[in-house]
Write a protein that holds these residues in place. Structure first.
Motif, PDB file in Angstrom:
ATOM      1  N   ASN A 267       0.593  -1.227  -0.121  1.00 16.24           N
ATOM      2  CA  ASN A 267       0.103   0.079   0.195  1.00 16.24           C
ATOM      3  C   ASN A 267       0.999   1.148  -0.331  1.00 16.24           C
ATOM      4  O   ASN A 267       0.187   2.224  -0.862  1.00 16.24           O
ATOM      5  CB  ASN A 267      -1.020  -0.005   0.910  1.00 16.24           C
ATOM      6  CG  ASN A 267      -2.333  -1.263   0.735  1.00 16.24           C
ATOM      7  OD1 ASN A 267      -2.328  -1.627   0.183  1.00 16.24           O
ATOM      8  ND2 ASN A 267      -2.473  -1.805   2.074  1.00 16.24           N
ATOM      9  N   LEU A 268       1.254   0.756   0.733  1.00 14.48           N
ATOM     10  CA  LEU A 268       3.082   2.666   0.524  1.00 14.48           C
ATOM     11  C   LEU A 268       3.243   2.468  -0.158  1.00 14.48           C
ATOM     12  O   LEU A 268       3.338   3.764  -1.047  1.00 14.48           O
ATOM     13  CB  LEU A 268       3.757   2.101   2.193  1.00 14.48           C
ATOM     14  CG  LEU A 268       3.681   2.445   3.653  1.00 14.48           C
ATOM     15  CD1 LEU A 268       4.384   1.687   4.452  1.00 14.48           C
ATOM     16  CD2 LEU A 268       3.010   3.428   3.755  1.00 14.48           C
ATOM     17  N   GLN A 269       3.766   1.646  -1.158  1.00 13.85           N
ATOM     18  CA  GLN A 269       4.352   1.045  -2.626  1.00 13.85           C
ATOM     19  C   GLN A 269       3.312   2.027  -3.525  1.00 13.85           C
ATOM     20  O   GLN A 269       3.852   2.889  -4.334  1.00 13.85           O
ATOM     21  CB  GLN A 269       5.136  -0.206  -3.187  1.00 13.85           C
ATOM     22  CG  GLN A 269       6.316   0.345  -2.407  1.00 13.85           C
ATOM     23  CD  GLN A 269       6.516  -1.121  -2.248  1.00 13.85           C
ATOM     24  OE1 GLN A 269       6.405  -2.399  -3.797  1.00 13.85           O
ATOM     25  NE2 GLN A 269       7.679  -2.067  -2.132  1.00 13.85           N
ATOM     26  N   ASP A 270       2.431   1.272  -3.720  1.00  7.35           N
ATOM     27  CA  ASP A 270       1.415   2.425  -4.739  1.00  7.35           C
ATOM     28  C   ASP A 270       1.034   3.173  -4.163  1.00  7.35           C
ATOM     29  O   ASP A 270       0.637   4.959  -4.976  1.00  7.35           O
ATOM     30  CB  ASP A 270       0.013   1.406  -3.767  1.00  7.35           C
ATOM     31  CG  ASP A 270      -0.994   2.184  -4.949  1.00  7.35           C
ATOM     32  OD1 ASP A 270      -2.119   2.377  -4.228  1.00  7.35           O
ATOM     33  OD2 ASP A 270      -0.481   1.582  -6.329  1.00  7.35           O
ATOM     34  N   ILE A 271       0.776   3.990  -2.736  1.00  9.13           N
ATOM     35  CA  ILE A 271       0.621   6.213  -2.618  1.00  9.13           C
ATOM     36  C   ILE A 271       1.880   6.180  -2.754  1.00  9.13           C
ATOM     37  O   ILE A 271       2.072   7.953  -3.290  1.00  9.13           O
ATOM     38  CB  ILE A 271       0.108   5.546  -0.499  1.00  9.13           C
ATOM     39  CG1 ILE A 271      -0.525   5.114  -0.320  1.00  9.13           C
ATOM     40  CG2 ILE A 271       0.543   7.452  -1.505  1.00  9.13           C
ATOM     41  CD1 ILE A 271      -0.961   4.879   0.286  1.00  9.13           C
ATOM     42  N   ASN A 272       3.018   5.773  -3.153  1.00  5.50           N
ATOM     43  CA  ASN A 272       4.349   6.616  -3.321  1.00  5.50           C
ATOM     44  C   ASN A 272       4.271   6.482  -5.180  1.00  5.50           C
ATOM     45  O   ASN A 272       4.859   7.536  -5.494  1.00  5.50           O
ATOM     46  CB  ASN A 272       5.440   5.608  -3.344  1.00  5.50           C
ATOM     47  CG  ASN A 272       6.185   6.078  -1.345  1.00  5.50           C
ATOM     48  OD1 ASN A 272       5.540   7.182  -0.626  1.00  5.50           O
ATOM     49  ND2 ASN A 272       6.624   5.295  -0.520  1.00  5.50           N
TER      50      ASN A 272
ATOM     51  N   GLN B 151       2.032   9.389  -6.022  1.00 10.16           N
ATOM     52  CA  GLN B 151       2.351  10.493  -5.893  1.00 10.16           C
ATOM     53  C   GLN B 151       2.972  11.553  -6.764  1.00 10.16           C
ATOM     54  O   GLN B 151       3.291  12.149  -6.912  1.00 10.16           O
ATOM     55  CB  GLN B 151       3.109  10.743  -4.083  1.00 10.16           C
ATOM     56  CG  GLN B 151       1.798  10.211  -3.517  1.00 10.16           C
ATOM     57  CD  GLN B 151       2.830  10.611  -1.898  1.00 10.16           C
ATOM     58  OE1 GLN B 151       3.674  10.110  -1.627  1.00 10.16           O
ATOM     59  NE2 GLN B 151       2.065  11.133  -0.538  1.00 10.16           N
ATOM     60  N   THR B 152       4.376  10.550  -6.927  1.00  9.39           N
ATOM     61  CA  THR B 152       5.046  10.651  -8.276  1.00  9.39           C
ATOM     62  C   THR B 152       4.609  10.529  -9.354  1.00  9.39           C
ATOM     63  O   THR B 152       4.646  11.990 -10.041  1.00  9.39           O
ATOM     64  CB  THR B 152       6.574   9.106  -8.244  1.00  9.39           C
ATOM     65  OG1 THR B 152       6.265   8.846  -7.037  1.00  9.39           O
ATOM     66  CG2 THR B 152       7.223   9.420 -10.025  1.00  9.39           C
ATOM     67  N   ILE B 153       3.423  10.089 -10.033  1.00  8.23           N
ATOM     68  CA  ILE B 153       3.336  10.559 -10.992  1.00  8.23           C
ATOM     69  C   ILE B 153       2.451  11.683 -11.331  1.00  8.23           C
ATOM     70  O   ILE B 153       1.864  12.865 -11.919  1.00  8.23           O
ATOM     71  CB  ILE B 153       1.607   9.371 -11.519  1.00  8.23           C
ATOM     72  CG1 ILE B 153       2.774   8.153 -11.690  1.00  8.23           C
ATOM     73  CG2 ILE B 153       1.100   9.421 -12.632  1.00  8.23           C
ATOM     74  CD1 ILE B 153       1.286   6.539 -12.209  1.00  8.23           C
ATOM     75  N   ILE B 154       0.909  12.231  -9.956  1.00  7.64           N
ATOM     76  CA  ILE B 154       1.104  13.059  -9.680  1.00  7.64           C
ATOM     77  C   ILE B 154       1.850  14.219  -9.992  1.00  7.64           C
ATOM     78  O   ILE B 154       1.477  15.589 -10.660  1.00  7.64           O
ATOM     79  CB  ILE B 154      -0.259  12.835  -8.124  1.00  7.64           C
ATOM     80  CG1 ILE B 154      -1.172  12.556  -8.826  1.00  7.64           C
ATOM     81  CG2 ILE B 154      -0.360  14.452  -8.389  1.00  7.64           C
ATOM     82  CD1 ILE B 154      -1.729  12.122  -7.415  1.00  7.64           C
ATOM     83  N   SER B 155       3.349  14.314  -9.062  1.00  2.74           N
ATOM     84  CA  SER B 155       3.705  15.548  -8.831  1.00  2.74           C
ATOM     85  C   SER B 155       3.884  15.820 -10.484  1.00  2.74           C
ATOM     86  O   SER B 155       4.438  17.041 -10.648  1.00  2.74           O
ATOM     87  CB  SER B 155       4.679  14.957  -8.261  1.00  2.74           C
ATOM     88  OG  SER B 155       4.312  14.913  -7.424  1.00  2.74           O
ATOM     89  N   GLN B 156       4.423  14.848 -11.305  1.00  8.72           N
ATOM     90  CA  GLN B 156       5.385  14.446 -12.336  1.00  8.72           C
ATOM     91  C   GLN B 156       3.710  15.692 -13.311  1.00  8.72           C
ATOM     92  O   GLN B 156       4.213  16.401 -14.163  1.00  8.72           O
ATOM     93  CB  GLN B 156       5.736  13.372 -12.959  1.00  8.72           C
ATOM     94  CG  GLN B 156       6.189  13.505 -14.770  1.00  8.72           C
ATOM     95  CD  GLN B 156       7.087  14.158 -14.977  1.00  8.72           C
ATOM     96  OE1 GLN B 156       8.099  13.912 -14.013  1.00  8.72           O
ATOM     97  NE2 GLN B 156       7.743  14.723 -15.508  1.00  8.72           N
ATOM     98  N   ILE B 157       2.677  15.320 -12.838  1.00  6.89           N
ATOM     99  CA  ILE B 157       1.226  15.552 -13.853  1.00  6.89           C
ATOM    100  C   ILE B 157       1.586  17.479 -13.468  1.00  6.89           C
ATOM    101  O   ILE B 157       1.048  18.288 -14.643  1.00  6.89           O
ATOM    102  CB  ILE B 157       0.435  15.552 -13.491  1.00  6.89           C
ATOM    103  CG1 ILE B 157       0.617  13.561 -14.319  1.00  6.89           C
ATOM    104  CG2 ILE B 157      -0.758  15.992 -14.327  1.00  6.89           C
ATOM    105  CD1 ILE B 157      -0.423  13.017 -13.641  1.00  6.89           C
ATOM    106  N   ILE B 158       1.401  17.452 -12.187  1.00  2.00           N
ATOM    107  CA  ILE B 158       1.521  18.484 -11.682  1.00  2.00           C
ATOM    108  C   ILE B 158       2.696  19.413 -12.797  1.00  2.00           C
ATOM    109  O   ILE B 158       2.492  21.133 -12.677  1.00  2.00           O
ATOM    110  CB  ILE B 158       2.290  19.254 -10.242  1.00  2.00           C
ATOM    111  CG1 ILE B 158       1.090  18.751  -9.611  1.00  2.00           C
ATOM    112  CG2 ILE B 158       2.136  20.566  -9.796  1.00  2.00           C
ATOM    113  CD1 ILE B 158       0.587  18.049  -8.269  1.00  2.00           C
TER     114      ILE B 158
END
Length: 206
Positions: free
Chosen positions: A169-174, A177-184
């Motif tokens: 679950n933690l790996q999934d969240i990380n 978060q990486t994808i969303i940061s890249q999108i932003i």
């Protein structure tokens, strides 16, 4: 003569303004499509493992290592050695091929070994159009009841299982978060580009 020159200059400016408008619209449409694709990849309903599996197949750079078959019904690992050395490390912190096979089995994939270096994986819901991908579910682990008769070993197994699930679950969240940061970040860079194009458009109107 001056009238013709002025008319030609005006037409030239209008043509440049039209090209800038078209370029701006095309860029916005393209970025919107890219954003939608990345957003879908970040869908919380899709297991992290399947998201990574899609990314592997969508990466044409490694198509000689892993790809769909011609019908788009099976995943083929053409070169197991290169898959272990090149592809797995790009997607997993611990690129263990045995773990990858175990995960494939957990999601209902059947392993078909074609040769010493080539393997096929088949799941009736895993096709190149991804229409039935939401039907792929991870196999449920046997739930053990911790009652008075449960041995210490069984309790440790349950705790280990919970720990593994928490880590996933933690790996999934990380990962999300990486994808969303890249999108932003991409949207921010594109907004700068649009501002520059819009300023050029304003300058031409003056």
């Amino acid at each position: 003569m001056n009238m013709l020159e002025n008319k030609f200059t005006k037409n030239n400016i209008n043509h440049r303004m039209f090209n800038i408008k078209c370029s701006l619209i095309n860029s916005i449409l393209l970025d919107y499509q890219i954003f939608i694709i990345k957003y879908k990849m970040c869908d919380t309903k899709l297991p992290n493992f399947l998201v990574k599996l899609k990314s592997m197949l969508n990466d044409q750079v490694n198509s000689h290592i892993i790809s769909w078959n011609e019908k788009g019904s099976k995943l083929i690992i053409h070169q197991t050695k290169l898959f272990k050395e090149i592809v797995l490390p790009q997607y997993f912190k611990q690129p263990n091929y045995s773990s990858f096979q175990k995960q494939m089995n957990n999601y209902g994939f059947k392993n078909i070994r074609i040769s010493s270096n080539t393997t096929e994986f088949y799941n009736e819901n895993w096709t190149s159009d991804y229409r039935k991908i939401d039907k792929i579910k991870r196999k449920k682990k046997i739930e053990l009841e911790m009652d008075t008769n449960t041995s210490i070993l069984s309790q440790l197994m349950i705790l280990k299982s919970c720990q593994n699930q928490l880590m996933e679950n933690l790996q999934d969240i990380n990962y999300k978060q990486t994808i969303i940061s890249q999108i932003i970040y991409d949207l921010h860079m594109k907004s700068i580009k649009y501002s520059e194009l819009f300023q050029q458009f304003l300058d031409l109107q003056i």
